[in-house]
Design a protein around this motif. Structure first.
Motif, PDB file in Angstrom:
ATOM      1  N   SER A  85      40.543   2.841   1.567  1.00 41.88           N
ATOM      2  CA  SER A  85      41.065   1.664   0.680  1.00 41.88           C
ATOM      3  C   SER A  85      40.133   0.901  -0.049  1.00 41.88           C
ATOM      4  O   SER A  85      38.987   0.854   0.040  1.00 41.88           O
ATOM      5  CB  SER A  85      41.957   0.622   1.679  1.00 41.88           C
ATOM      6  N   VAL A  86      40.769   0.262  -1.292  1.00 38.32           N
ATOM      7  CA  VAL A  86      39.792  -0.320  -2.418  1.00 38.32           C
ATOM      8  C   VAL A  86      40.631  -1.681  -2.641  1.00 38.32           C
ATOM      9  O   VAL A  86      41.833  -1.733  -2.867  1.00 38.32           O
ATOM     10  CB  VAL A  86      40.009   0.666  -3.597  1.00 38.32           C
ATOM     11  N   ALA A  87      39.769  -2.683  -2.754  1.00 33.23           N
ATOM     12  CA  ALA A  87      40.224  -3.918  -3.248  1.00 33.23           C
ATOM     13  C   ALA A  87      39.898  -4.299  -4.490  1.00 33.23           C
ATOM     14  O   ALA A  87      38.829  -3.941  -5.186  1.00 33.23           O
ATOM     15  CB  ALA A  87      39.593  -5.077  -2.177  1.00 33.23           C
ATOM     16  N   ILE A  88      40.828  -4.863  -5.399  1.00 30.31           N
ATOM     17  CA  ILE A  88      40.572  -4.891  -6.706  1.00 30.31           C
ATOM     18  C   ILE A  88      41.123  -6.277  -7.316  1.00 30.31           C
ATOM     19  O   ILE A  88      42.209  -6.776  -6.778  1.00 30.31           O
ATOM     20  CB  ILE A  88      41.219  -3.814  -7.553  1.00 30.31           C
ATOM     21  N   LEU A 103      46.122   0.411 -10.360  1.00 31.44           N
ATOM     22  CA  LEU A 103      45.114   1.162  -9.820  1.00 31.44           C
ATOM     23  C   LEU A 103      45.276   1.320  -8.304  1.00 31.44           C
ATOM     24  O   LEU A 103      44.662   2.099  -7.514  1.00 31.44           O
ATOM     25  CB  LEU A 103      43.451   0.673  -9.877  1.00 31.44           C
ATOM     26  N   THR A 104      45.814   0.529  -7.488  1.00 33.86           N
ATOM     27  CA  THR A 104      46.170   0.696  -6.099  1.00 33.86           C
ATOM     28  C   THR A 104      47.330   1.099  -5.529  1.00 33.86           C
ATOM     29  O   THR A 104      47.415   1.595  -4.544  1.00 33.86           O
ATOM     30  CB  THR A 104      45.864  -0.862  -5.532  1.00 33.86           C
ATOM     31  N   GLN A 105      48.492   1.250  -6.424  1.00 37.49           N
ATOM     32  CA  GLN A 105      49.804   1.265  -6.121  1.00 37.49           C
ATOM     33  C   GLN A 105      49.998   2.838  -5.445  1.00 37.49           C
ATOM     34  O   GLN A 105      50.915   3.096  -4.696  1.00 37.49           O
ATOM     35  CB  GLN A 105      50.696   1.228  -7.056  1.00 37.49           C
ATOM     36  N   SER A 118      45.506  10.178  -7.521  1.00 38.15           N
ATOM     37  CA  SER A 118      46.294   9.088  -7.362  1.00 38.15           C
ATOM     38  C   SER A 118      45.417   7.861  -6.932  1.00 38.15           C
ATOM     39  O   SER A 118      45.923   6.764  -6.700  1.00 38.15           O
ATOM     40  CB  SER A 118      47.761   9.251  -6.520  1.00 38.15           C
ATOM     41  N   SER A 119      44.155   8.198  -6.520  1.00 35.69           N
ATOM     42  CA  SER A 119      43.540   7.105  -5.888  1.00 35.69           C
ATOM     43  C   SER A 119      42.968   6.297  -7.179  1.00 35.69           C
ATOM     44  O   SER A 119      42.792   6.581  -8.299  1.00 35.69           O
ATOM     45  CB  SER A 119      42.112   7.676  -5.287  1.00 35.69           C
ATOM     46  N   PRO A 120      42.286   4.845  -6.916  1.00 43.07           N
ATOM     47  CA  PRO A 120      41.547   4.379  -7.873  1.00 43.07           C
ATOM     48  C   PRO A 120      40.758   5.071  -8.865  1.00 43.07           C
ATOM     49  O   PRO A 120      40.420   4.965  -9.925  1.00 43.07           O
ATOM     50  CB  PRO A 120      41.105   2.806  -7.425  1.00 43.07           C
TER      51      PRO A 120
END
Length: 252
Positions: free
Chosen positions: A96-99, A107-109, A121-123
């Motif tokens: 997972s990535v936090a933005i 970018l996260t959806q 479909s990843s960031p």
């Protein structure tokens, strides 16, 4: 820090991906919250991105990932950023990535819509395949190219079967509204990677700079240049990031 960012062209509109081992800076009196605030203020019209990985703790045996509650294992900086500064976190059990920033939701959806950790479909994939790449940078604090997760995108794109395990693992992903998504993941293989091989080419392109804060190395690199270098290597060899490939290339 600004003396590294500014000469490389990082602007208020840039996207900045940050990997960190914060202990060295902490010993020198730098506070994690202050650094988060500095980065957000510097790219106040852009995006700050930090991986909040959980591949050590969310496993086949402990297969539930809660996007709000599951802590990352990537250190104090990313965990503080996730809990106090980020607007969105991607729904992925291991990577997972936090933005924070105007593109955070976009970018996260969709991170969970493909079975690989660093898919289209990843960031990482969304940045790579959009104009965001032209103004994107990777900041490595206390770590080096071995921590550059962006490179895994090219492994998945060019040679999925070689770099991801063939069997899937099942996970339950809990969204912010408490709805559960059932997800099947192909984890990365445990093969040793050689990401450092790209450093010289990036340096020769003036796309990689290294500075020291006390005894802590800080590296900044341009994503567009990284993309060009890594793509070229994968076009030459589908095993480009494996050490055996690097050795063969260097001995030819």
């Amino acid at each position: 820090m600004s003396t590294l960012l500014q000469p490389m062209g990082v602007k208020s509109t840039s996207t900045l991906m940050v990997h960190s081992a914060f202990r060295g800076l902490s010993k020198q009196g730098v506070q994690a919250g202050s650094l988060c605030e500095f980065l957000l203020n510097y790219v106040h019209q852009g995006n700050v991105i930090m991986p909040t990985m959980t591949w050590r703790t969310v496993t086949k045996a402990q297969n539930c990932f809660d996007v709000e509650a599951t802590p990352s294992h990537t250190g104090i900086l990313s965990e503080l950023f996730r809990t106090q500064f980020a607007a969105h976190r991607s729904l992925h059990p291991t990577h997972s990535v936090a933005i924070a920033g105007p593109d955070a939701e976009y970018l996260t959806q969709g991170h969970h819509l493909n079975p690989g950790p660093c898919s289209d479909s990843s960031p990482y994939g969304l940045i790579e395949n959009s104009t965001l790449k032209d103004d994107a940078y990777i900041l490595l604090i206390g770590v080096a190219l071995e921590s550059c997760t962006y490179i895994h995108y090219f492994e998945e794109h060019f040679n999925f079967d070689a770099f991801l395990q063939s069997k899937t693992e099942h996970y339950r992903l809990i969204q912010t509204n408490d709805e559960v998504v059932e997800y099947n993941l192909h984890r990365h293989t445990r093969s040793v990677r050689d990401f450092h091989q790209f450093g010289n080419a990036l340096h020769n392109m003036n796309a990689l700079k290294v500075a020291l804060f006390g005894d802590t190395p800080i590296t900044l690199l341009k994503v567009r240049a990284l993309s060009e270098v890594v793509r070229a290597e994968f076009e030459r060899s589908p095993l480009a990031t494996l050490p055996c490939h690097s050795y063969m290339q260097n001995t030819l």
